[in-house]
Write an enzyme that holds these catalytic residues in place. Structure first.
Site, PDB file in Angstrom:
ATOM      1  N   ALA A  44      20.999  65.626  50.644  1.00 39.94           N
ATOM      2  CA  ALA A  44      21.342  67.041  50.612  1.00 39.94           C
ATOM      3  C   ALA A  44      22.799  67.235  51.026  1.00 39.94           C
ATOM      4  CB  ALA A  44      20.417  67.826  51.535  1.00 39.94           C
ATOM      5  N   GLY A  58      15.311  50.384  48.638  1.00 42.83           N
ATOM      6  CA  GLY A  58      16.315  49.352  48.400  1.00 42.83           C
ATOM      7  C   GLY A  58      16.656  49.165  46.929  1.00 42.83           C
ATOM      8  N   ASP A  68      20.048  56.683  36.905  1.00 43.36           N
ATOM      9  CA  ASP A  68      19.561  56.702  38.290  1.00 43.36           C
ATOM     10  C   ASP A  68      18.539  57.807  38.498  1.00 43.36           C
ATOM     11  OD1 ASP A  68      19.259  55.967  40.973  1.00 43.36           O
ATOM     12  OD2 ASP A  68      20.755  57.441  41.614  1.00 43.36           O
ATOM     13  N   ASN A 102      14.415  53.734  39.932  1.00 41.30           N
ATOM     14  CA  ASN A 102      15.266  53.263  38.849  1.00 41.30           C
ATOM     15  C   ASN A 102      15.319  51.738  38.802  1.00 41.30           C
ATOM     16  OD1 ASN A 102      16.954  53.935  41.386  1.00 41.30           O
ATOM     17  ND2 ASN A 102      18.148  52.373  40.336  1.00 41.30           N
TER      18      ASN A 102
END
Length: 576
Positions: free
Chosen positions: A545, A194, A304, A262
């Site tokens: 992916a 999350g 990120d 992050n």
């Protein structure tokens, strides 16, 4: 009335499944602390095979000379689409897999026969960014897994009957779970997802028998806690630092190691400071959850670059000195080698393993990097390498004690461009809290200068010398977790051509490949039954992916179709 009717229907569905389980009649051997500490080669009892996270099987019946004779032993369609990422966990003939849709399936590991299936009903309005599940933990006579609506569920290993469930977090506030739990000394440890929805990350431990919460460690400290001064005001409450990949564990020091994601939101203006303990590894006392050490791979993240993969614990030699290391191929494009002690983590070395243009230097004593401001997203559109998916995303590396090599499933020659941040971003519980529009995030991929040559790679590194030994390159992406074995092999999939491959672990030569029904982003494992070695993996393309492939297709004006649908694929030698 509606709920009552639903429960009756559920009972009718479950009954034949339970009957099948009872009729099956296989013995189940409880999983003990001793077995987890010293796992027998014939079984694969936990996420990466051992507590150190090696992804290594000592089995050697299948080796680099005869792997060309591998054939399908059996296969099993899961009935689910999207990304199948969990490893087949095997104990005494039982195989346990998880699938998208918060489902656990128990199979006969020799024949593929379904023993039981458990699926948790999810809230219809649940919002999450990664509809996958990364596996189970085994302990005692139970199977443990986490669900997208943020529960830890304990199941009877023989029947699939639910024993208990405990709430991990509040999905209405953006928390969800995909992580495979870690079983340590009577506790079940879990992380949280999350990071793009304004959560405050943590690692939690639950009592294996009762499900009662034992401890919690927040990866984003509050004011007054160590590291709390690296967050301004109340930004820690929505600071991210998710923990969605299983940790590792050192029984000698009783420390468990977890990687963190992050900080949030992505734009940095509102959260000045290092933002501990995001994009870090934290070492926690497994009994209490108390912080014993940490290393932040890069401070004040703006790219990120989650560093959620737990470090692989390897005792080796660095510079002629025996060292207990913690090794991590960072999403930031550097291979980090740390020393782990009972109360501290020390920086030893960092090796750039993919194209990286952000770090201008790394402090040789502390490992703290310096940044190029022109490659650091801020108030204006910025391009940087590697891309926001990193040099390696969550995919597990592997370590082989026979070859002494460390293997990395890498992505090279890809970059990202992030635009000017959104104005007026406000936190709304349960909503996205990124700071950039989703279309710009998904459309951020840019091709590096050498992308026309290759993108995906499997790399082998000698940690003693800090040198890259061999590299296998792909024209396209590689999202394939790795397995290495005593047979001098490395297994991995991850390419859009759906192939699952075996490499010579010493030279990198491809010695076998097989086209599976979908793309392989699952974690491979190996086990033995009745003297026959098997290699197992889930095929099932999706999640990041698929998103990265779409970004490459957009950049190259191509279209790549990878069929959907999950399948457990199990291989053995043709003459066995």
């Amino acid at each position: 009335m509606r709920n009552t009717r639903k429960n009756r229907i559920g009972a009718l569905v479950i009954a034949p499944i339970m009957a099948m389980a009872t009729a099956h009649g296989m013995d189940y051997v409880p999983v003990t602390d001793a077995r987890l500490k010293n796992p027998e080669p014939a079984n694969w009892l936990q996420y990466r095979g051992n507590y150190a996270g090696w992804g290594y099987s000592p089995l050697k019946q299948i080796n680099s000379k005869n792997a060309k004779n591998l054939t399908v032993a059996w296969s099993f369609a899961t009935g689910q689409a999207e990304g199948h990422q969990s490893p087949p966990i095997v104990n005494n003939g039982y195989m346990f897999i998880t699938t998208p849709g918060s489902q656990v399936i128990a199979l006969n590991a020799k024949t593929g026969e379904e023993i039981w299936r458990f699926k948790k009903e999810l809230p219809r309005d649940l919002l999450q960014l990664h509809p996958t599940n990364r596996g189970v933990a085994l302990y005692g006579d139970k199977v443990y897994y986490t669900t997208l609506d943020t529960f830890l569920v304990a199941l009877d290993a023989k029947t699939g009957k639910q024993v208990w469930e405990s709430k991990i977090g509040e999905w209405k506030h953006g928390y969800y779970t995909t992580v495979a739990p870690l079983a340590v000394k009577g506790k079940i440890l879990v992380g949280i997802s999350g990071g793009e929805m304004g959560v405050r990350g943590f690692v939690k431990a639950f009592d294996a028998e009762s499900g009662k919460e034992a401890w919690v460690f927040h990866t984003v400290p509050a004011p007054g806690e160590p590291g709390g001064d690296t967050w301004p005001g109340e930004t820690y409450k929505t600071g991210g630092g998710a923990t969605w990949v299983t940790g590792t564990y050192d029984p000698e020091t009783n420390l468990t190691f977890w990687g963190t994601g992050n900080p949030g939101p992505w734009p940095t203006e509102g959260r000045k400071g290092d933002n501990l303990y995001t994009t870090s590894v934290v070492a926690l006392d497994a009994d209490t959850g108390k912080l014993k050490g940490y290393h932040q791979y890069h401070w004040h993240d703006a790219w990120d670059w989650d560093e959620v993969s737990a470090p692989v614990l390897i005792d080796t030699e660095i510079g002629g000195k025996k060292v207990k290391t913690a090794v991590h191929a960072g999403r930031n494009g550097y291979l980090w080698v740390l020393e782990r002690t009972k109360d501290k983590m020390n920086f030893l070395a960092a090796h750039k393993y993919v194209e990286q243009d952000v770090f201008t230097s790394i402090d040789p004593k502390t490992g703290r990097p310096s940044y190029d401001p022109a490659r650091t997203p801020g108030k204006v559109a910025t391009t940087f390498c590697p891309s926001l998916w990193g040099g390696k995303d969550w995919l597990p590396e592997a370590y082989n004690p026979d070859t002494g090599l460390f293997y990395i499933p890498a992505t090279n020659n890809l970059c990202s461009e992030l635009p000017e941040p959104e104005e007026g971003l406000e936190y709304q519980p349960g909503g996205l809290y990124i700071g950039y529009p989703i279309p710009d995030v998904l459309g951020s991929l840019r091709l590096g200068k050498n992308a026309h040559k290759s993108i995906g790679e499997v790399q082998a590194w000698n940690l003693k010398t800090g040198k890259q030994v061999w590299t296998h390159t792909y024209k396209g992406i590689n999202w394939g977790p790795l397995l290495t074995t005593g047979g001098n092999l490395v297994f991995g999939g991850g390419t859009a051509d759906r192939k699952f491959r075996a490499f010579n672990a010493t030279t990198g030569e491809v010695v076998w490949e097989y086209p599976t029904p979908s793309g392989v982003t699952g974690v491979p494992t190996s086990y033995e039954i009745d003297g026959v070695q098997y290699v197992a993996v889930q095929s099932g393309w999706g999640v990041d992916a698929q998103r990265m492939q779409a970004g490459i297709d957009a950049a190259t004006n191509t279209k790549t179709n990878v069929p959907q649908g999950g399948t457990v694929m199990v291989f053995k030698l043709g003459n066995k």
